[in-house]
Design a protein around this motif. Sequence first.
Motif, PDB file in Angstrom:
ATOM      1  N   LEU A 126      46.795 -56.223  38.214  1.00 60.38           N
ATOM      2  CA  LEU A 126      47.372 -55.306  37.228  1.00 60.38           C
ATOM      3  C   LEU A 126      48.794 -55.717  36.871  1.00 60.38           C
ATOM      4  O   LEU A 126      49.194 -55.669  35.705  1.00 60.38           O
ATOM      5  CB  LEU A 126      47.369 -53.875  37.777  1.00 60.38           C
ATOM      6  CG  LEU A 126      46.024 -53.145  37.809  1.00 60.38           C
ATOM      7  CD1 LEU A 126      46.173 -51.790  38.491  1.00 60.38           C
ATOM      8  CD2 LEU A 126      45.479 -52.955  36.395  1.00 60.38           C
ATOM      9  N   THR A 127      49.541 -56.137  37.875  1.00 57.83           N
ATOM     10  CA  THR A 127      50.916 -56.578  37.641  1.00 57.83           C
ATOM     11  C   THR A 127      50.951 -57.850  36.806  1.00 57.83           C
ATOM     12  O   THR A 127      51.826 -58.026  35.949  1.00 57.83           O
ATOM     13  CB  THR A 127      51.633 -56.817  38.980  1.00 57.83           C
ATOM     14  OG1 THR A 127      51.471 -55.678  39.823  1.00 57.83           O
ATOM     15  CG2 THR A 127      53.117 -57.039  38.761  1.00 57.83           C
ATOM     16  N   TYR A 129      48.740 -58.818  34.518  1.00 57.69           N
ATOM     17  CA  TYR A 129      48.264 -58.634  33.144  1.00 57.69           C
ATOM     18  C   TYR A 129      49.000 -57.540  32.377  1.00 57.69           C
ATOM     19  O   TYR A 129      48.870 -57.446  31.162  1.00 57.69           O
ATOM     20  CB  TYR A 129      46.764 -58.344  33.157  1.00 57.69           C
ATOM     21  CG  TYR A 129      45.953 -59.555  33.555  1.00 57.69           C
ATOM     22  CD1 TYR A 129      45.789 -60.636  32.684  1.00 57.69           C
ATOM     23  CD2 TYR A 129      45.365 -59.634  34.808  1.00 57.69           C
ATOM     24  CE1 TYR A 129      45.074 -61.756  33.052  1.00 57.69           C
ATOM     25  CE2 TYR A 129      44.634 -60.753  35.186  1.00 57.69           C
ATOM     26  CZ  TYR A 129      44.489 -61.810  34.306  1.00 57.69           C
ATOM     27  OH  TYR A 129      43.780 -62.920  34.674  1.00 57.69           O
ATOM     28  N   TRP A 130      49.793 -56.728  33.075  1.00 57.61           N
ATOM     29  CA  TRP A 130      50.571 -55.687  32.391  1.00 57.61           C
ATOM     30  C   TRP A 130      51.936 -56.286  32.019  1.00 57.61           C
ATOM     31  O   TRP A 130      52.979 -55.880  32.493  1.00 57.61           O
ATOM     32  CB  TRP A 130      50.727 -54.479  33.305  1.00 57.61           C
ATOM     33  CG  TRP A 130      51.082 -53.236  32.559  1.00 57.61           C
ATOM     34  CD1 TRP A 130      51.382 -53.108  31.227  1.00 57.61           C
ATOM     35  CD2 TRP A 130      51.157 -51.922  33.110  1.00 57.61           C
ATOM     36  NE1 TRP A 130      51.654 -51.804  30.914  1.00 57.61           N
ATOM     37  CE2 TRP A 130      51.520 -51.057  32.051  1.00 57.61           C
ATOM     38  CE3 TRP A 130      50.960 -51.403  34.386  1.00 57.61           C
ATOM     39  CZ2 TRP A 130      51.689 -49.685  32.247  1.00 57.61           C
ATOM     40  CZ3 TRP A 130      51.128 -50.039  34.580  1.00 57.61           C
ATOM     41  CH2 TRP A 130      51.484 -49.196  33.526  1.00 57.61           C
TER      42      TRP A 130
END
Length: 338
Positions: A126-127, A129-130
């Motif tokens: 998540l980190t 791709y965010w």
Amino acid sequence: MINIKNNSFLIVLGILACILPLIIDSKFYLNTFILILLFATIASAWNILGGYGGQLSLGHTIFFGIGAYTSSLLYLNVGLSPWIGIFIAGALAIIVGIFIGWPTFRLKGTYFSLATIAFAEVIRHLTLYWRDLTNGSMGINIRFEPGVSNLIFREYSSYYYIALALFLISLAIVYFVDRTRVGYYLKAIRENEDSAETLGINVTKYKMIAMALSAGLTGVAGVLYAQFMLFFEPESVFNLNFSIEIALIAIVGGMGTIYGPLLGAVIIIPLNEILRSSFPAFSGMNYFLYGIALILIVSFMPNGLLPLLKKIPEKFKGRKRLDVKGGEVVDYSSKRSR
């Protein structure tokens, strides 16, 4: 051999820790001591959940990374001082820890460890791709602007004293856990969860308490790491190897003990630096040797090095001095001087 239970030894050790930056001016050595204190803090936090509670988490990078990212993003985007961000980061790490603990505490042993790894991997991706929020794989770069309010200093000694204060706070929390009902209940859960529940211990409640304390301390340590390094990215703060290293420090020193994580950090961190400099072409050599060390310690010293060191002076004290007088064996150790 000095008995670590002796208060005078702890006082001398504390004084030495306080004056260390005054007698060492090498940035390399100060950097090593800062990392020892920082990792001893994280390992102490892990020890509350893994050593006392018996919940062998391999996903503590979640809380470490959350602490680093939360404080840094608030500082860069909002201008909030890391001294305030450190409390927000710790609180957010606790919330995430409780969120993760609620489903995973229903699992036991290896399944719990695998579940924590899975959560850590999800947050790492998540980190990555965010990108709009975390800058993705480019990482977070904090501008070097020395100032007390920025928690950025020119002198390594300032970071050292902050790391020392944080470690002492973690030590006080672990001491509280060890000496109170919370620690007794966690030890009971560690030895036999079903029996502890039969005795009326609210297993879920005390696991959550251990998770909250462990996650909060780890998140706070992540803030200090970010302000010290001034650059980090998902692969460095959400790395599985980092979680393994934290657990290894506590295991080597002695799980479920107050000073075990410090002993483990004193051994592992300098060893890590030596291995990195000795094998520059083999980046994974330190983890390979870590694995061998872990196998040997678990096989021959399952309780870690600290309990073993405590037994050494006891053996010397209990050694009997035998002599022969007139055909009679005399035990001088049992006689007291008057």
